[in-house]
Motif scaffolding. Sequence first.
Motif, PDB file in Angstrom:
ATOM      1  N   ALA A   1       7.008  -0.732 -36.033  1.00  0.00           N
ATOM      2  CA  ALA A   1       8.275   0.001 -36.053  1.00  0.00           C
ATOM      3  C   ALA A   1       9.331  -0.707 -35.204  1.00  0.00           C
ATOM      4  CB  ALA A   1       8.058   1.432 -35.563  1.00  0.00           C
ATOM      5  N   TRP A   2       8.926  -1.226 -34.033  1.00  0.00           N
ATOM      6  CA  TRP A   2       9.862  -1.938 -33.159  1.00  0.00           C
ATOM      7  C   TRP A   2      10.304  -3.258 -33.804  1.00  0.00           C
ATOM      8  CZ3 TRP A   2      13.425  -3.417 -30.102  1.00  0.00           C
ATOM      9  CH2 TRP A   2      13.409  -4.645 -29.454  1.00  0.00           C
ATOM     10  N   ASP A   3       9.361  -4.005 -34.388  1.00  0.00           N
ATOM     11  CA  ASP A   3       9.717  -5.268 -35.034  1.00  0.00           C
ATOM     12  C   ASP A   3      10.691  -5.043 -36.187  1.00  0.00           C
ATOM     13  OD1 ASP A   3       8.099  -6.602 -33.289  1.00  0.00           O
ATOM     14  OD2 ASP A   3       6.412  -6.822 -34.672  1.00  0.00           O
ATOM     15  N   LYS A   4      10.452  -3.985 -36.952  1.00  0.00           N
ATOM     16  CA  LYS A   4      11.330  -3.685 -38.087  1.00  0.00           C
ATOM     17  C   LYS A   4      12.728  -3.305 -37.613  1.00  0.00           C
ATOM     18  CE  LYS A   4      11.627  -0.767 -42.212  1.00  0.00           C
ATOM     19  NZ  LYS A   4      11.009   0.347 -42.973  1.00  0.00           N
ATOM     20  N   CYS A   5      12.813  -2.492 -36.571  1.00  0.00           N
ATOM     21  CA  CYS A   5      14.115  -2.078 -36.047  1.00  0.00           C
ATOM     22  C   CYS A   5      14.862  -3.275 -35.457  1.00  0.00           C
ATOM     23  CB  CYS A   5      13.930  -0.984 -34.989  1.00  0.00           C
ATOM     24  SG  CYS A   5      15.485  -0.381 -34.301  1.00  0.00           S
ATOM     25  N   ALA A   6      14.144  -4.135 -34.738  1.00  0.00           N
ATOM     26  CA  ALA A   6      14.785  -5.311 -34.144  1.00  0.00           C
ATOM     27  C   ALA A   6      15.331  -6.243 -35.219  1.00  0.00           C
ATOM     28  CB  ALA A   6      13.796  -6.048 -33.248  1.00  0.00           C
ATOM     29  N   LEU A   7      14.611  -6.343 -36.328  1.00  0.00           N
ATOM     30  CA  LEU A   7      15.076  -7.208 -37.410  1.00  0.00           C
ATOM     31  C   LEU A   7      16.293  -6.608 -38.119  1.00  0.00           C
ATOM     32  CD1 LEU A   7      14.682  -9.724 -39.143  1.00  0.00           C
ATOM     33  CD2 LEU A   7      13.095  -8.405 -40.558  1.00  0.00           C
ATOM     34  N   GLU A   8      16.273  -5.289 -38.347  1.00  0.00           N
ATOM     35  CA  GLU A   8      17.352  -4.652 -39.093  1.00  0.00           C
ATOM     36  C   GLU A   8      18.610  -4.446 -38.256  1.00  0.00           C
ATOM     37  OE1 GLU A   8      15.685  -1.048 -40.548  1.00  0.00           O
ATOM     38  OE2 GLU A   8      14.517  -2.023 -42.144  1.00  0.00           O
ATOM     39  N   LYS A   9      18.451  -4.015 -37.004  1.00  0.00           N
ATOM     40  CA  LYS A   9      19.613  -3.641 -36.194  1.00  0.00           C
ATOM     41  C   LYS A   9      20.063  -4.714 -35.204  1.00  0.00           C
ATOM     42  CE  LYS A   9      18.701   1.317 -36.513  1.00  0.00           C
ATOM     43  NZ  LYS A   9      18.504   2.579 -35.769  1.00  0.00           N
ATOM     44  N   LEU A  10      19.150  -5.639 -34.850  1.00  0.00           N
ATOM     45  CA  LEU A  10      19.515  -6.709 -33.927  1.00  0.00           C
ATOM     46  C   LEU A  10      19.546  -8.072 -34.607  1.00  0.00           C
ATOM     47  CD1 LEU A  10      17.344  -5.640 -30.847  1.00  0.00           C
ATOM     48  CD2 LEU A  10      19.799  -5.355 -31.094  1.00  0.00           C
ATOM     49  N   GLY A  11      18.933  -8.146 -35.795  1.00  0.00           N
ATOM     50  CA  GLY A  11      18.878  -9.422 -36.494  1.00  0.00           C
ATOM     51  C   GLY A  11      17.947 -10.423 -35.846  1.00  0.00           C
ATOM     52  N   LEU A  12      16.939  -9.943 -35.121  1.00  0.00           N
ATOM     53  CA  LEU A  12      16.017 -10.827 -34.405  1.00  0.00           C
ATOM     54  C   LEU A  12      14.612 -10.682 -34.959  1.00  0.00           C
ATOM     55  CD1 LEU A  12      17.224 -10.186 -30.746  1.00  0.00           C
ATOM     56  CD2 LEU A  12      17.661 -12.204 -32.134  1.00  0.00           C
ATOM     57  N   ASP A  13      14.054 -11.789 -35.392  1.00  0.00           N
ATOM     58  CA  ASP A  13      12.678 -11.818 -35.857  1.00  0.00           C
ATOM     59  C   ASP A  13      11.852 -12.597 -34.833  1.00  0.00           C
ATOM     60  OD1 ASP A  13      10.504 -11.383 -37.381  1.00  0.00           O
ATOM     61  OD2 ASP A  13      11.094 -12.657 -39.064  1.00  0.00           O
ATOM     62  N   LYS A  14      10.527 -12.564 -35.001  1.00  0.00           N
ATOM     63  CA  LYS A  14       9.662 -13.292 -34.072  1.00  0.00           C
ATOM     64  C   LYS A  14       9.445 -14.722 -34.550  1.00  0.00           C
ATOM     65  CE  LYS A  14       6.381 -10.164 -34.079  1.00  0.00           C
ATOM     66  NZ  LYS A  14       5.169  -9.417 -33.702  1.00  0.00           N
ATOM     67  N   GLN A  15      10.530 -15.367 -34.967  1.00  0.00           N
ATOM     68  CA  GLN A  15      10.424 -16.715 -35.500  1.00  0.00           C
ATOM     69  C   GLN A  15      10.176 -17.740 -34.409  1.00  0.00           C
ATOM     70  OE1 GLN A  15      14.209 -17.304 -37.301  1.00  0.00           O
ATOM     71  NE2 GLN A  15      15.334 -17.339 -35.384  1.00  0.00           N
TER      72      GLN A  15
END
Length: 201
Positions: free
Chosen positions: A149-163
Amino acid sequence: MSEEQFKQRWLYTPFNAQLIDKTVSFYPKPKISPDERPEIQAHLAESEKNQLNSLHRGHLGIPEEILKAGASQYATMCSNINNKFMLCKQETHGDPRACLKLGNAVSDCAGEFFREALNRCNKELLDYSDCMEQDPRRRPVFCRRVQLAWDKCALEKLGLDKQFWTSAAGPVVEGTVPEKPKNPLQLKPTVRMDDPVEVKF
């Protein structure tokens, strides 16, 4: 003493029915830093004042479990400036004055990341960190549901993935880096640097 003055000075706690004098404190008074005294500030140059102000900015105040919960996305956002700072420390042999600006930039990046993460994904980040806090070793293996849930929110609202963890190897830093010092320890040339005994024929 009027009732209002009584309330301002005394704190009444009905749970243990005792009066606590708020004007009395057993903690030592905070001492000001020597460089904040007017008689010392008068002799400081402007560059020295800026250096000392950088040292007084303090910590972020983020708990350990929240730092670890947001570490992957933080690394994606701030890895470049972190690497520049560590490169500066390595090349200047830990001279703190040479890396003050980069240290401030690292703190600014971390503050911006956690401020936006707590503003936009507060529930998801706190749920993940609360789950990690249950484990003494702070392992995420037991918290995959809230981590997703945190990873999904960070990707959608912050534009940050664990790349950061899956990116291909590349330069340590991008952009300009601090100039490498020629002799940071002020070492003098000695015979040992050019010893004819060690010359191989």
